[in-house]
Design a protein around this motif. Structure first.
Motif, mmCIF file in Angstrom:
data_model
loop_
_atom_site.group_PDB
_atom_site.id
_atom_site.type_symbol
_atom_site.label_atom_id
_atom_site.label_comp_id
_atom_site.label_asym_id
_atom_site.label_seq_id
_atom_site.Cartn_x
_atom_site.Cartn_y
_atom_site.Cartn_z
ATOM 1 N N HIS A 175 0.833 -1.213 0.000
ATOM 2 C CA HIS A 175 0.000 0.000 0.000
ATOM 3 C C HIS A 175 0.862 1.255 0.000
ATOM 4 O O HIS A 175 0.524 2.232 -0.670
ATOM 5 N N ALA A 176 1.972 1.248 0.745
ATOM 6 C CA ALA A 176 2.874 2.407 0.766
ATOM 7 C C ALA A 176 3.468 2.668 -0.615
ATOM 8 O O ALA A 176 3.765 3.809 -0.960
ATOM 9 N N ALA A 177 3.607 1.619 -1.421
ATOM 10 C CA ALA A 177 4.115 1.761 -2.790
ATOM 11 C C ALA A 177 3.005 2.162 -3.761
ATOM 12 O O ALA A 177 3.254 2.292 -4.961
ATOM 13 N N GLY A 178 1.771 2.341 -3.249
ATOM 14 C CA GLY A 178 0.661 2.771 -4.107
ATOM 15 C C GLY A 178 -0.149 1.626 -4.686
ATOM 16 O O GLY A 178 -0.817 1.808 -5.693
ATOM 17 N N THR A 179 -0.109 0.442 -4.082
ATOM 18 C CA THR A 179 -0.771 -0.776 -4.564
ATOM 19 C C THR A 179 -0.555 -0.990 -6.067
ATOM 20 O O THR A 179 -1.506 -1.057 -6.844
ATOM 21 N N PRO A 180 0.712 -1.086 -6.467
ATOM 22 C CA PRO A 180 0.977 -1.266 -7.895
ATOM 23 C C PRO A 180 0.358 -2.560 -8.417
ATOM 24 O O PRO A 180 0.177 -3.534 -7.680
ATOM 25 N N ALA A 181 0.035 -2.538 -9.690
ATOM 26 C CA ALA A 181 -0.519 -3.722 -10.340
ATOM 27 C C ALA A 181 0.516 -4.845 -10.337
ATOM 28 O O ALA A 181 1.725 -4.604 -10.264
ATOM 29 N N VAL A 182 0.033 -6.049 -10.410
ATOM 30 C CA VAL A 182 0.912 -7.219 -10.398
ATOM 31 C C VAL A 182 1.955 -7.130 -11.513
ATOM 32 O O VAL A 182 3.113 -7.502 -11.322
ATOM 33 N N GLU A 183 1.568 -6.586 -12.659
ATOM 34 C CA GLU A 183 2.490 -6.477 -13.790
ATOM 35 C C GLU A 183 3.690 -5.589 -13.490
ATOM 36 O O GLU A 183 4.699 -5.646 -14.178
ATOM 37 N N GLU A 184 3.587 -4.738 -12.470
ATOM 38 C CA GLU A 184 4.674 -3.843 -12.096
ATOM 39 C C GLU A 184 5.642 -4.491 -11.107
ATOM 40 O O GLU A 184 6.641 -3.888 -10.734
ATOM 41 N N ALA A 185 5.338 -5.682 -10.672
ATOM 42 C CA ALA A 185 6.160 -6.367 -9.674
ATOM 43 C C ALA A 185 7.209 -7.259 -10.324
ATOM 44 O O ALA A 185 7.095 -7.649 -11.484
ATOM 45 N N THR A 186 8.222 -7.542 -9.532
ATOM 46 C CA THR A 186 9.263 -8.494 -9.919
ATOM 47 C C THR A 186 9.356 -9.540 -8.822
ATOM 48 O O THR A 186 9.323 -9.206 -7.639
ATOM 49 N N VAL A 187 9.471 -10.776 -9.216
ATOM 50 C CA VAL A 187 9.669 -11.861 -8.262
ATOM 51 C C VAL A 187 11.138 -12.243 -8.297
ATOM 52 O O VAL A 187 11.720 -12.397 -9.364
ATOM 53 N N ARG A 188 11.733 -12.378 -7.127
ATOM 54 C CA ARG A 188 13.109 -12.868 -7.025
ATOM 55 C C ARG A 188 13.048 -14.225 -6.348
ATOM 56 O O ARG A 188 12.516 -14.362 -5.254
ATOM 57 N N VAL A 189 13.587 -15.230 -7.023
ATOM 58 C CA VAL A 189 13.581 -16.598 -6.519
ATOM 59 C C VAL A 189 14.993 -16.991 -6.152
ATOM 60 O O VAL A 189 15.909 -16.874 -6.969
ATOM 61 N N THR A 190 15.173 -17.430 -4.918
ATOM 62 C CA THR A 190 16.456 -17.966 -4.460
ATOM 63 C C THR A 190 16.212 -19.373 -3.936
ATOM 64 O O THR A 190 15.063 -19.832 -3.882
ATOM 65 N N THR A 191 17.258 -20.027 -3.535
ATOM 66 C CA THR A 191 17.084 -21.364 -2.963
ATOM 67 C C THR A 191 16.393 -21.305 -1.612
ATOM 68 O O THR A 191 15.855 -22.316 -1.156
ATOM 69 N N GLN A 192 16.344 -20.130 -0.961
ATOM 70 C CA GLN A 192 15.704 -20.007 0.352
ATOM 71 C C GLN A 192 14.275 -19.472 0.297
ATOM 72 O O GLN A 192 13.477 -19.770 1.165
ATOM 73 N N ALA A 193 13.962 -18.625 -0.695
ATOM 74 C CA ALA A 193 12.655 -17.966 -0.666
ATOM 75 C C ALA A 193 12.305 -17.374 -2.020
ATOM 76 O O ALA A 193 13.134 -17.287 -2.914
ATOM 77 N N GLN A 194 11.032 -16.963 -2.119
ATOM 78 C CA GLN A 194 10.542 -16.181 -3.244
ATOM 79 C C GLN A 194 10.074 -14.862 -2.663
ATOM 80 O O GLN A 194 9.302 -14.844 -1.707
ATOM 81 N N THR A 195 10.528 -13.739 -3.216
ATOM 82 C CA THR A 195 10.128 -12.434 -2.717
ATOM 83 C C THR A 195 9.566 -11.595 -3.846
ATOM 84 O O THR A 195 9.958 -11.733 -4.994
ATOM 85 N N LEU A 196 8.632 -10.733 -3.479
ATOM 86 C CA LEU A 196 7.965 -9.864 -4.432
ATOM 87 C C LEU A 196 8.459 -8.446 -4.207
ATOM 88 O O LEU A 196 8.517 -7.971 -3.070
ATOM 89 N N HIS A 197 8.841 -7.760 -5.287
ATOM 90 C CA HIS A 197 9.386 -6.407 -5.200
ATOM 91 C C HIS A 197 8.639 -5.495 -6.159
ATOM 92 O O HIS A 197 8.216 -5.917 -7.223
ATOM 93 N N TRP A 198 8.534 -4.188 -5.780
ATOM 94 C CA TRP A 198 7.955 -3.174 -6.664
ATOM 95 C C TRP A 198 8.990 -2.153 -6.981
ATOM 96 O O TRP A 198 9.794 -1.763 -6.220
#
Length: 150
Positions: A127-150
């Protein structure tokens, strides 16, 4: 897996999130782990929720929330006249139960990880990032986790 700099295998990959309500055909059945017994809410810590479970009704918000608690399962139960939303993570033994009481939401949490705290914190950053659309996000996948970034 593609090679990273220096010729070593890179176990981290960022990539864009596809837009729309994307789903994939399952190659084999993917069943969640058995839940076992539901939690005893009298053993949990109670507080007023900042975000209520009613935010989980659209498609995007649960998609964003799942990155905060990726191994938790969401259940919706009816106890008498009361609806309950429950998050259960059988891997950690953590759980959160949310109930609406008049115009406010109350959460009870137990186990080693406060699941709803993690969801509220993650949704707060979204929400602090302005609730960007999913298309504006990037997923980073590592061997430990998956994280979502805007």
């Amino acid at each position: 897996m593609p090679k990273g700099d220096g010729g070593s295998w890179n176990a981290t990959r960022p990539g864009p999130v596809l837009g729309g309500h994307v789903s994939f055909m399952l190659a084999r059945p993917h069943m969640p782990p058995p839940l076992g017994l539901l939690p005893d809410i009298s053993a949990g810590k109670e507080r007023e929720a900042i975000v209520g479970a009613d935010v989980l009704t659209d498609w995007t918000t649960p998609f964003v929330a799942q990155f905060a608690v990726p191994t938790a399962q969401h259940l919706k139960l009816r106890q008498g006249q009361q609806d309950e939303d429950i998050l259960v993570d059988v891997e950690t033994g953590s759980w959160a139960l949310l109930q609406q009481e008049d115009s406010r939401w109350v959460v009870w949490q137990g186990g080693p990880e406060p699941l709803w705290d993690a969801v509220e914190e993650h949704l707060g950053r979204w929400h602090a990032a302005g609730t960007p659309a999913v298309e504006e996000a990037t997923v980073r996948v590592t061997t430990q986790a998956q994280t979502l970034h805007w």
